[in-house]
Design a protein around this motif. Structure first.
Motif, PDB file in Angstrom:
ATOM      1  N   TYR A   1      76.269  26.538  55.623  1.00  0.00           N
ATOM      2  CA  TYR A   1      76.513  27.894  55.134  1.00  0.00           C
ATOM      3  C   TYR A   1      75.545  28.276  54.011  1.00  0.00           C
ATOM      4  CZ  TYR A   1      80.746  27.932  57.969  1.00  0.00           C
ATOM      5  OH  TYR A   1      81.618  27.906  59.031  1.00  0.00           O
ATOM      6  N   GLU A   2      75.182  27.311  53.168  1.00  0.00           N
ATOM      7  CA  GLU A   2      74.250  27.616  52.073  1.00  0.00           C
ATOM      8  C   GLU A   2      72.881  28.028  52.617  1.00  0.00           C
ATOM      9  OE1 GLU A   2      74.390  28.258  48.807  1.00  0.00           O
ATOM     10  OE2 GLU A   2      76.516  28.228  49.320  1.00  0.00           O
ATOM     11  N   ALA A   3      72.400  27.281  53.614  1.00  0.00           N
ATOM     12  CA  ALA A   3      71.100  27.608  54.211  1.00  0.00           C
ATOM     13  C   ALA A   3      71.169  28.957  54.929  1.00  0.00           C
ATOM     14  CB  ALA A   3      70.674  26.506  55.184  1.00  0.00           C
ATOM     15  N   THR A   4      72.318  29.237  55.561  1.00  0.00           N
ATOM     16  CA  THR A   4      72.491  30.528  56.241  1.00  0.00           C
ATOM     17  C   THR A   4      72.467  31.666  55.215  1.00  0.00           C
ATOM     18  OG1 THR A   4      73.803  29.446  57.976  1.00  0.00           O
ATOM     19  CG2 THR A   4      73.941  31.849  57.837  1.00  0.00           C
ATOM     20  N   ARG A   5      73.125  31.448  54.072  1.00  0.00           N
ATOM     21  CA  ARG A   5      73.107  32.452  53.003  1.00  0.00           C
ATOM     22  C   ARG A   5      71.678  32.679  52.489  1.00  0.00           C
ATOM     23  NH1 ARG A   5      77.437  33.637  49.169  1.00  0.00           N
ATOM     24  NH2 ARG A   5      79.483  33.277  50.075  1.00  0.00           N
ATOM     25  N   ALA A   6      70.895  31.598  52.430  1.00  0.00           N
ATOM     26  CA  ALA A   6      69.496  31.731  51.982  1.00  0.00           C
ATOM     27  C   ALA A   6      68.703  32.610  52.955  1.00  0.00           C
ATOM     28  CB  ALA A   6      68.842  30.353  51.858  1.00  0.00           C
ATOM     29  N   GLN A   7      68.986  32.478  54.260  1.00  0.00           N
ATOM     30  CA  GLN A   7      68.318  33.325  55.251  1.00  0.00           C
ATOM     31  C   GLN A   7      68.750  34.783  55.096  1.00  0.00           C
ATOM     32  OE1 GLN A   7      65.785  32.453  57.198  1.00  0.00           O
ATOM     33  NE2 GLN A   7      65.936  30.417  56.264  1.00  0.00           N
ATOM     34  N   VAL A   8      70.028  34.987  54.765  1.00  0.00           N
ATOM     35  CA  VAL A   8      70.518  36.349  54.494  1.00  0.00           C
ATOM     36  C   VAL A   8      69.730  36.953  53.334  1.00  0.00           C
ATOM     37  CG1 VAL A   8      72.475  37.723  53.654  1.00  0.00           C
ATOM     38  CG2 VAL A   8      72.851  35.967  55.400  1.00  0.00           C
ATOM     39  N   ARG A   9      69.588  36.188  52.248  1.00  0.00           N
ATOM     40  CA  ARG A   9      68.866  36.700  51.064  1.00  0.00           C
ATOM     41  C   ARG A   9      67.425  37.049  51.415  1.00  0.00           C
ATOM     42  NH1 ARG A   9      71.874  32.550  48.619  1.00  0.00           N
ATOM     43  NH2 ARG A   9      70.128  31.081  48.544  1.00  0.00           N
TER      44      ARG A   9
ATOM     45  N   GLU B   1      84.855  29.192  62.949  1.00  0.00           N
ATOM     46  CA  GLU B   1      83.519  29.239  62.352  1.00  0.00           C
ATOM     47  C   GLU B   1      82.976  30.660  62.306  1.00  0.00           C
ATOM     48  OE1 GLU B   1      81.590  24.879  63.397  1.00  0.00           O
ATOM     49  OE2 GLU B   1      81.556  26.450  64.912  1.00  0.00           O
ATOM     50  N   LYS B   2      83.223  31.436  63.364  1.00  0.00           N
ATOM     51  CA  LYS B   2      82.728  32.818  63.377  1.00  0.00           C
ATOM     52  C   LYS B   2      83.371  33.633  62.256  1.00  0.00           C
ATOM     53  CE  LYS B   2      81.890  32.837  68.300  1.00  0.00           C
ATOM     54  NZ  LYS B   2      82.463  33.226  69.590  1.00  0.00           N
ATOM     55  N   VAL B   3      84.652  33.391  62.021  1.00  0.00           N
ATOM     56  CA  VAL B   3      85.350  34.113  60.961  1.00  0.00           C
ATOM     57  C   VAL B   3      84.770  33.727  59.603  1.00  0.00           C
ATOM     58  CG1 VAL B   3      87.587  34.472  59.818  1.00  0.00           C
ATOM     59  CG2 VAL B   3      87.457  34.377  62.327  1.00  0.00           C
ATOM     60  N   ARG B   4      84.610  32.414  59.370  1.00  0.00           N
ATOM     61  CA  ARG B   4      84.071  31.987  58.069  1.00  0.00           C
ATOM     62  C   ARG B   4      82.620  32.435  57.904  1.00  0.00           C
ATOM     63  NH1 ARG B   4      83.186  26.093  55.146  1.00  0.00           N
ATOM     64  NH2 ARG B   4      81.875  26.985  53.505  1.00  0.00           N
ATOM     65  N   LEU B   5      81.833  32.326  58.977  1.00  0.00           N
ATOM     66  CA  LEU B   5      80.428  32.741  58.921  1.00  0.00           C
ATOM     67  C   LEU B   5      80.327  34.205  58.483  1.00  0.00           C
ATOM     68  CD1 LEU B   5      77.388  32.106  59.628  1.00  0.00           C
ATOM     69  CD2 LEU B   5      77.883  33.039  61.896  1.00  0.00           C
ATOM     70  N   THR B   6      81.172  35.047  59.071  1.00  0.00           N
ATOM     71  CA  THR B   6      81.164  36.475  58.739  1.00  0.00           C
ATOM     72  C   THR B   6      81.558  36.686  57.278  1.00  0.00           C
ATOM     73  OG1 THR B   6      81.671  36.998  61.043  1.00  0.00           O
ATOM     74  CG2 THR B   6      82.062  38.736  59.425  1.00  0.00           C
ATOM     75  N   GLU B   7      82.575  35.947  56.816  1.00  0.00           N
ATOM     76  CA  GLU B   7      82.987  36.054  55.410  1.00  0.00           C
ATOM     77  C   GLU B   7      81.835  35.679  54.472  1.00  0.00           C
ATOM     78  OE1 GLU B   7      87.798  35.181  55.764  1.00  0.00           O
ATOM     79  OE2 GLU B   7      86.424  33.476  55.590  1.00  0.00           O
TER      80      GLU B   7
END
Length: 293
Positions: free
Chosen positions: A21-29, A54-60
């Motif tokens: 999730y941290e790496a995914t957040r970095a891609q969002v940024r 996972e889809k629910v948490r990913l979206t959150e």
């Protein structure tokens, strides 16, 4: 009205295949900094490999990271209306800007079945719903006449066309012209500028994962009325796309091109293709050729 770009964001994985999730957040940024909006849990986000939870948490996590600085669309589409509805209600609760619903896959649908499927979801949520057509992957296609019927629904806001055929995109754009408020988002990366020039509201791009600034450049130049610059950026985008997609399955190639720029994104879940040294070398050569590393 100014046009907008969404990136069909990759989902990042750890070595044990759990979501990073941290790496995914970095891609969002990275995407938000470039000026792009986010679509998560789509084809490029490995949505078929993710569990419901996972889809629910990913979206959150994505919504929290965006923090209102960009728009977020999330894909709720599953083979059965029942699970699609459950996901859509969760995304509605979380608070996103749009809920995309990919056509059911594995289950063969009639056009009437598609109308019932999309209408049922759109009736159940407050968030605007976007149809998502990618027949090469789902084997179900939203005919333009069906899109026109669904455009009458008060909570169906538009369509993402990932069919790749300019003729179909033209037909959806005609539906949009006849139904003000029904937006068309182009999926094919070589048609971004063409779609904008022909009335699309914007694009939802997989390739933008690897070229965020080029994607943003097409949109911002078009919005500023600088067609020469928009064409220059589109040519860069198209040339890289042509070279990269010649190597294999497009979403896998995009993920790998991004991995070779930033290894925190990880590989995809099995049974997706395993990393291949020879293929990686070919992608690396393309990244150098297109000045992406």
């Amino acid at each position: 009205m100014s046009k907008s770009a969404f990136v069909a964001l990759v989902t990042c994985f750890n070595e044990d295949e759990t979501i990073n999730y941290e790496a995914t957040r970095a891609q969002v940024r990275r995407q938000v900094a470039a000026g792009n909006n986010i679509m998560c849990a789509g084809t490029n986000g490995d949505f078929t490999a993710l569990t419901y939870e996972e889809k629910v948490r990913l979206t959150e996590e994505v919504v929290a990271e965006v923090g209102g600085k960009a728009k977020v669309i999330v894909n709720a589409g599953m083979p059965a209306t029942f699970e699609t509805l459950k996901l859509a209600r969760e995304f509605d609760r979380i608070g996103v800007d749009g809920i995309a619903v990919i056509t059911p896959f594995f289950i063969a649908c009639t056009q009437d079945g598609l109308i019932r499927h999309f209408s049922t979801v759109a009736n159940a949520v407050q968030t605007p719903v976007y149809l998502y057509d990618i027949p090469a992957r789902t084997q179900n296609h939203i005919e333009p006449e069906t899109a026109a019927k669904l455009a009458q629904h008060g909570n169906i806001a538009g369509i993402k066309d990932s069919g790749g055929a300019q003729q179909t995109l033209e037909a959806y754009l005609q539906v949009s012209r006849e139904n003000p408020g029904f937006e068309v988002y182009s999926g094919p990366d070589h048609l971004v500028l063409w779609a904008l020039q022909n009335g699309a509201a914007g694009c939802i791009s997989g390739l933008g994962n690897a070229m965020p600034d080029v994607l943003s450049g097409i949109i911002s130049a078009f919005n500023a009325g600088d067609l020469t610059e928009a064409e220059r950026q589109q040519t860069r985008f198209t040339n890289f796309r042509t070279d990269l997609y010649a190597l294999g399955f497009a979403p896998a190639m995009v993920k790998r091109a991004l991995y070779l720029q930033d290894q925190s994104v990880g590989a995809s879940r099995q049974p997706a293709l395993l990393p291949n040294t020879e293929q990686d070398e070919n992608i690396r050569a393309l990244l150098r050729k297109h000045e992406l590393v």
